[in-house]
Design an enzyme around this catalytic site. Structure first.
Site, PDB file in Angstrom:
ATOM      1  N   GLN A   1       2.038   9.435  -4.480  1.00 43.55           N
ATOM      2  CA  GLN A   1       3.127   8.531  -4.102  1.00 43.55           C
ATOM      3  C   GLN A   1       3.225   7.361  -5.065  1.00 43.55           C
ATOM      4  O   GLN A   1       4.324   6.921  -5.408  1.00 43.55           O
ATOM      5  CB  GLN A   1       2.899   8.030  -2.675  1.00 43.55           C
ATOM      6  CG  GLN A   1       3.088   9.091  -1.609  1.00 43.55           C
ATOM      7  CD  GLN A   1       2.924   8.533  -0.207  1.00 43.55           C
ATOM      8  OE1 GLN A   1       2.475   7.409  -0.030  1.00 43.55           O
ATOM      9  NE2 GLN A   1       3.266   9.333   0.782  1.00 43.55           N
TER      10      GLN A   1
ATOM     11  N   ARG B   1       0.836  -1.202   0.000  1.00 44.52           N
ATOM     12  CA  ARG B   1       0.000   0.000   0.000  1.00 44.52           C
ATOM     13  C   ARG B   1       0.865   1.243   0.000  1.00 44.52           C
ATOM     14  O   ARG B   1       1.945   1.270   0.589  1.00 44.52           O
ATOM     15  CB  ARG B   1      -0.896   0.023   1.251  1.00 44.52           C
ATOM     16  CG  ARG B   1      -1.818   1.233   1.328  1.00 44.52           C
ATOM     17  CD  ARG B   1      -2.401   1.382   2.724  1.00 44.52           C
ATOM     18  NE  ARG B   1      -1.380   1.656   3.719  1.00 44.52           N
ATOM     19  CZ  ARG B   1      -0.845   2.846   3.934  1.00 44.52           C
ATOM     20  NH1 ARG B   1      -1.240   3.882   3.221  1.00 44.52           N
ATOM     21  NH2 ARG B   1       0.089   3.005   4.848  1.00 44.52           N
ATOM     22  N   GLN B   2       0.386   2.271  -0.724  1.00 40.19           N
ATOM     23  CA  GLN B   2       0.953   3.615  -0.651  1.00 40.19           C
ATOM     24  C   GLN B   2      -0.186   4.582  -0.387  1.00 40.19           C
ATOM     25  O   GLN B   2      -1.319   4.361  -0.817  1.00 40.19           O
ATOM     26  CB  GLN B   2       1.692   3.967  -1.936  1.00 40.19           C
ATOM     27  CG  GLN B   2       3.010   3.205  -2.086  1.00 40.19           C
ATOM     28  CD  GLN B   2       3.675   3.440  -3.429  1.00 40.19           C
ATOM     29  OE1 GLN B   2       3.325   2.796  -4.400  1.00 40.19           O
ATOM     30  NE2 GLN B   2       4.621   4.368  -3.469  1.00 40.19           N
ATOM     31  N   SER B   3       0.104   5.682   0.306  1.00 40.49           N
ATOM     32  CA  SER B   3      -0.954   6.504   0.897  1.00 40.49           C
ATOM     33  C   SER B   3      -1.731   7.358  -0.093  1.00 40.49           C
ATOM     34  O   SER B   3      -2.881   7.691   0.156  1.00 40.49           O
ATOM     35  CB  SER B   3      -0.358   7.418   1.979  1.00 40.49           C
ATOM     36  OG  SER B   3       0.196   6.639   3.016  1.00 40.49           O
ATOM     37  N   SER B   4      -1.135   7.731  -1.219  1.00 44.65           N
ATOM     38  CA  SER B   4      -1.802   8.665  -2.116  1.00 44.65           C
ATOM     39  C   SER B   4      -1.455   8.337  -3.559  1.00 44.65           C
ATOM     40  O   SER B   4      -0.419   7.709  -3.836  1.00 44.65           O
ATOM     41  CB  SER B   4      -1.381  10.102  -1.799  1.00 44.65           C
ATOM     42  OG  SER B   4      -0.007  10.284  -2.090  1.00 44.65           O
TER      43      SER B   4
END
Length: 375
Positions: free
Chosen positions: A25, A19-22
């Protein structure tokens, strides 16, 4: 090789959660994805067969700070509850969850169904008191880290707003100079379009009447991309919501207010936490700077416009609204399921009453004819 890993663990799946937050990113930091993807090699080094290693990356570009908003994470929880998972890998605790609810649910179900939790260095067994304690501390630190970052960002935004230099989006007809000063758009056509809109509303009795006039005259309105300083403009057909946003925005009267929007948290019947935004009331404005930038209308005109809009809003019981006749019980109340507009009443000669979304259908027909959507 960790002694916590038993043969029954290897008989189940090794889930690698990425997972990456945005979206930013995901687009600009592909190295983070590659680092997390290497956890598949760590699972293989711990003797998990290749066919038992499953990568789940459906939450790319999704923050972990809001509970129950990640479909891929919910799928991992369901797989743990179904006893399909032997170990859950994450690059660190922050990748798995940054809120207490999701983190506690994960460790709780992993402990019940004998599922391990691993990162790039350690293997944890939530059933063991020492590992459970360490996981709990890491979860608290992950949540605290997010709270500290938010507090710092909020303080910086508040400080910038006090100077009138914080702009979330550029209003139509304006540009942002040097990233902080709001000025009228240098293109004279853009200025004339906005001036004409406000001038015509003075003689209109409602926003709907103004919208009909714009459609009849074939007048388009300027719109700037979401990102940028407002210099680039595209001309699009008006719709009701965009006119309402313009007429309710105090910036067109040269007044800078902050915050213009408020965030509300609602819990749906299914238990999902949903956050929505609404326009702030004048008593909720923390910063009010009059004569902050060049205006299209006066403050008195702005106040008059707000009064006119309020008096024509049938959804409010305290407003005067338009004069209505007939036996319909839901006039001005029932909304279209498709576009959320208030539906019009149609009285038949037989005495029956029906409801029709004429305004919404007319605008959708115009979009189909032009092949585009409005502003």
């Amino acid at each position: 090789m960790s002694e916590k890993i038993k043969p029954q663990h290897r008989q189940r799946l090794a889930v690698v959660y990425i997972r990456q937050s945005s979206p930013g990113q995901v687009k600009n930091h592909p190295e983070s994805y590659r680092i997390q993807k290497r956890l598949t090699k760590r699972a293989a080094s711990l003797d998990w067969p290749e066919e038992k290693i499953k990568v789940i990356e459906g939450d790319q570009g999704t923050s972990a700070s809001r509970p129950q908003t990640r479909d891929a994470f919910d799928m991992v929880l369901q797989m743990v509850r179904d006893q399909q998972v032997g170990i859950v890998f994450g690059f660190n605790v922050a990748r798995l969850a940054r809120n207490s609810l999701d983190w506690n649910l994960l460790t709780h179900w992993c402990a019940i169904h004998n599922t391990l939790i691993g990162d790039q260095r350690e293997i944890y067994d939530p059933r063991l008191s020492q590992d459970s304690f360490v996981l709990g501390i890491q979860g608290v630190l992950a949540v605290q880290q997010v709270d500290a970052i938010r507090e710092q960002l909020r303080a910086a935004l508040d400080e910038k707003a006090l100077r009138g230099e914080l702009h979330h989006g550029v209003p139509r007809g304006y540009v942002v100079v040097e990233g902080k000063h709001l000025r009228k758009h240098p293109h004279r056509r853009v200025q004339r379009a906005m001036e004409r809109l406000f001038k015509k509303f003075e003689t209109c009795s409602s926003v709907s009447e103004l919208l009909s006039w714009l459609w009849k005259k074939g007048i388009d309105l300027p719109r700037s991309p979401a990102q940028g300083d407002g210099t680039k403009v595209e001309w699009v057909e008006a719709n009701y919501q965009c006119l309402l946003d313009v007429l309710k925005n105090p910036k067109y009267a040269g007044i800078y207010v902050y915050p213009r929007c408020q965030q509300e948290t609602n819990v749906l019947p299914c238990g999902t936490v949903q956050k929505t935004r609404r326009l702030s009331r004048p008593d909720e404005w923390q910063v009010v700077l009059k004569d902050h930038h060049p205006a299209y209308i006066t403050a008195q005109q702005y106040a008059s416009n707000q009064q006119k809009i309020a008096m024509n809003a049938q959804r409010y019981a305290s407003s005067r609204g338009a004069v209505n006749r007939g036996s319909s019980l839901l006039a001005g109340l029932i909304k279209c399921r498709r576009c959320d507009r208030v539906m019009q009443v149609h009285y038949r000669s037989t005495g029956r009453v029906s409801y029709d979304c004429r305004n919404g259908r007319r605008q959708r027909d115009r979009w189909q004819q032009n092949g585009t959507r409005g502003c």
